[in-house]
Design an enzyme around this catalytic site. Structure first.
Site, mmCIF file in Angstrom:
data_model
loop_
_atom_site.group_PDB
_atom_site.id
_atom_site.type_symbol
_atom_site.label_atom_id
_atom_site.label_comp_id
_atom_site.label_asym_id
_atom_site.label_seq_id
_atom_site.Cartn_x
_atom_site.Cartn_y
_atom_site.Cartn_z
ATOM 1 N N HIS A 81 -1.015 -8.159 -8.351
ATOM 2 C CA HIS A 81 -0.282 -9.007 -7.399
ATOM 3 C C HIS A 81 -0.067 -10.406 -7.954
ATOM 4 O O HIS A 81 -1.004 -11.028 -8.448
ATOM 5 C CB HIS A 81 -1.053 -9.077 -6.074
ATOM 6 C CG HIS A 81 -1.268 -7.726 -5.470
ATOM 7 N ND1 HIS A 81 -2.455 -7.043 -5.601
ATOM 8 C CD2 HIS A 81 -0.431 -6.922 -4.781
ATOM 9 C CE1 HIS A 81 -2.348 -5.864 -4.995
ATOM 10 N NE2 HIS A 81 -1.122 -5.765 -4.487
ATOM 11 N N ASN A 130 1.184 2.654 -6.207
ATOM 12 C CA ASN A 130 0.286 3.449 -5.353
ATOM 13 C C ASN A 130 0.534 4.944 -5.484
ATOM 14 O O ASN A 130 0.047 5.732 -4.670
ATOM 15 C CB ASN A 130 0.469 3.021 -3.885
ATOM 16 C CG ASN A 130 0.193 1.540 -3.696
ATOM 17 O OD1 ASN A 130 -0.886 1.056 -4.043
ATOM 18 N ND2 ASN A 130 1.169 0.808 -3.182
ATOM 19 N N ASP A 188 -5.936 -10.310 -9.061
ATOM 20 C CA ASP A 188 -6.175 -9.030 -9.751
ATOM 21 C C ASP A 188 -5.057 -8.857 -10.784
ATOM 22 O O ASP A 188 -4.318 -9.807 -11.033
ATOM 23 C CB ASP A 188 -6.202 -7.863 -8.739
ATOM 24 C CG ASP A 188 -4.922 -7.773 -7.907
ATOM 25 O OD1 ASP A 188 -3.869 -8.267 -8.366
ATOM 26 O OD2 ASP A 188 -4.966 -7.205 -6.801
ATOM 27 N N GLY A 236 0.785 -1.237 0.000
ATOM 28 C CA GLY A 236 0.000 0.000 0.000
ATOM 29 C C GLY A 236 0.815 1.284 0.000
ATOM 30 O O GLY A 236 0.246 2.371 -0.034
#
Ligand SMILES: *[C@@H]1O[C@H](CO)[C@@H](O)[C@H](O)[C@H]1NC(C)=O
Ligand SMILES: *[C@@H]1O[C@H](CO)[C@@H](O)[C@H](O)[C@H]1NC(C)=O
Length: 255
Positions: free
Chosen positions: A215, A94, A212, A62
Site C-alpha cells: 500500500h 488478493n 507494508d 481486500g
C-alpha cells in the site's frame, strides 16, 4: 435571428450531451482510503488527469476478481454502465494464495483458461481470466469500453536494490484482453509503475510504502496514478482522448 435562437435553445434543452462515466473496479491499491493507516489508492488521483468524464471509484479493499464477482459488484457495474462509459479493472493482490486447506473466499483457481477448482466446502472456483473475461464481455455488451490493468508492483526496492519481475497476473490480464478483444485494452500498469520506481530509487520508493510492501502513501499513489495515465496515453484505449496531459509531460517511456 429569432428562429435560430429558438433552435439553439431547443438544442440546449433537448439534447443534453451525456458525459461518460469512468468506473474503477479493483482492490485497496486503487480504492478510496487505500489500505488504511494513511495510505491511499491511486484511483483517487486519476480524476485530476482526465477531462469530459466523471470518475466513480468502485474499488474496495481486500477484493479479488473472484470476490468482486461473488459479491455481485461486477453485476452492479454491468447494470450501471451506458454506451460510451469506461471501466478500468485492476486486480491481483488478493487473487493468489491457495484454496486448500482453507478457502479465504478470494483466491482463484490457478490457470488462464476454463479450469475450475472445488473447495473442501464444495464451492466451485474459476480462474482469474474467466472471472474478468466474463465481466469484460458483459460490460462490452452494454456498450462500455474496458481497460484491463495489471496490478501495481509490491515495493520493487524492498531488498535494497530496485528490481521488478511481473507476476502471473500480468499475463492473465493480456489473456483477458485477448478473450474480450474489441472494446478492451491492456495497460501494463505494474511495469509502468515499476519502471518509474526503479528510476526514482530505493530511498524515494521506500518512503512511498509506509506500512507494508503493498500500500502506497498518498504521494506514492499520485505517481502510481500518473503511470497509469502514461500507459493509457501510450496504449490504444479510447479513454486516452480524455486525458488532459501530453504523453511527454509524464515521466518514463512508452513500453
Ligand atoms: C480465455 O482464453 C483462454 C485461452 O487463452 C481460453 O482457454 C479460455 O476459454 C477463454 N476464457 C473465456 C471465458 O472465454
Ligand atoms: C495532468 O494535468 C493536471 C493539470 O491540468 C494535473 O493536475 C495532473 O496532475 C496532471 N497529471 C499527470 C499524470 O501529470
Amino acid at each position: 435571428m429569432k428562429s435560430s435562437y429558438r433552435l439553439l435553445s431547443a438544442l440546449l434543452a433537448g439534447s443534453t450531451v451525456a458525459i461518460p462515466t469512468v468506473y474503477l473496479a479493483g482492490d485497496s491499491t486503487m480504492a478510496v482510503g487505500g489500505g488504511g493507516t494513511g495510505t491511499e489508492g491511486w484511483g483517487v488521483f486519476l480524476p485530476y488527469s482526465l477531462q469530459g468524464v466523471t470518475v466513480v471509484n468502485k474499488a474496495i479493499a481486500g477484493r479479488s476478481a473472484r470476490s468482486y464477482t461473488d459479491e455481485g459488484r461486477f453485476t452492479t457495474l454491468i447494470n450501471s454502465v451506458v454506451p460510451g462509459d469506461f471501466v478500468i479493472i485492476e486486480f491481483g493482490h488478493n487473487d493468489g494464495g491457495s484454496l486448500t486447506p482453507t478457502d479465504n473466499g478470494r483466491s482463484d483457481c490457478l490457470g488462464a483458461g476454463l479450469e475450475t477448482c472445488t473447495t473442501a466446502a464444495g464451492v466451485v472456483v474459476q480462474t482469474y481470466v474467466t472471472y474478468l473475461t466474463n465481466a469484460a464481455l458483459s460490460l462490452i455488451e452494454k456498450g462500455a469500453s474496458v481497460i484491463i490493468s495489471s496490478p501495481t508492483p509490491d515495493n520493487p526496492c524492498e531488498t535494497g536494490t530496485c528490481t521488478y519481475t511481473p507476476n502471473r497476473f500480468t499475463g492473465y490480464c493480456q489473456d483477458v484482453v485477448a478473450n474480450a478483444s474489441s472494446h478492451s485494452a491492456f495497460v501494463d500498469h505494474g511495469q509502468y509503475t515499476a519502471n518509474e520506481f526503479i528510476s526514482l530509487g530505493v530511498t524515494v520508493v521506500d518512503s512511498y510504502y509506509p506500512i507494508d510492501h503493498t500500500h502506497t502513501s498518498p504521494i506514492g499513489a499520485t505517481v502510481v496514478a500518473a503511470q497509469f495515465v502514461k500507459g493509457l496515453l501510450c496504449g490504444g484505449s479510447p479513454l486516452a482522448s480524455h486525458v488532459k496531459n501530453s504523453t511527454s509531460s509524464i515521466p518514463g517511456k512508452c513500453i
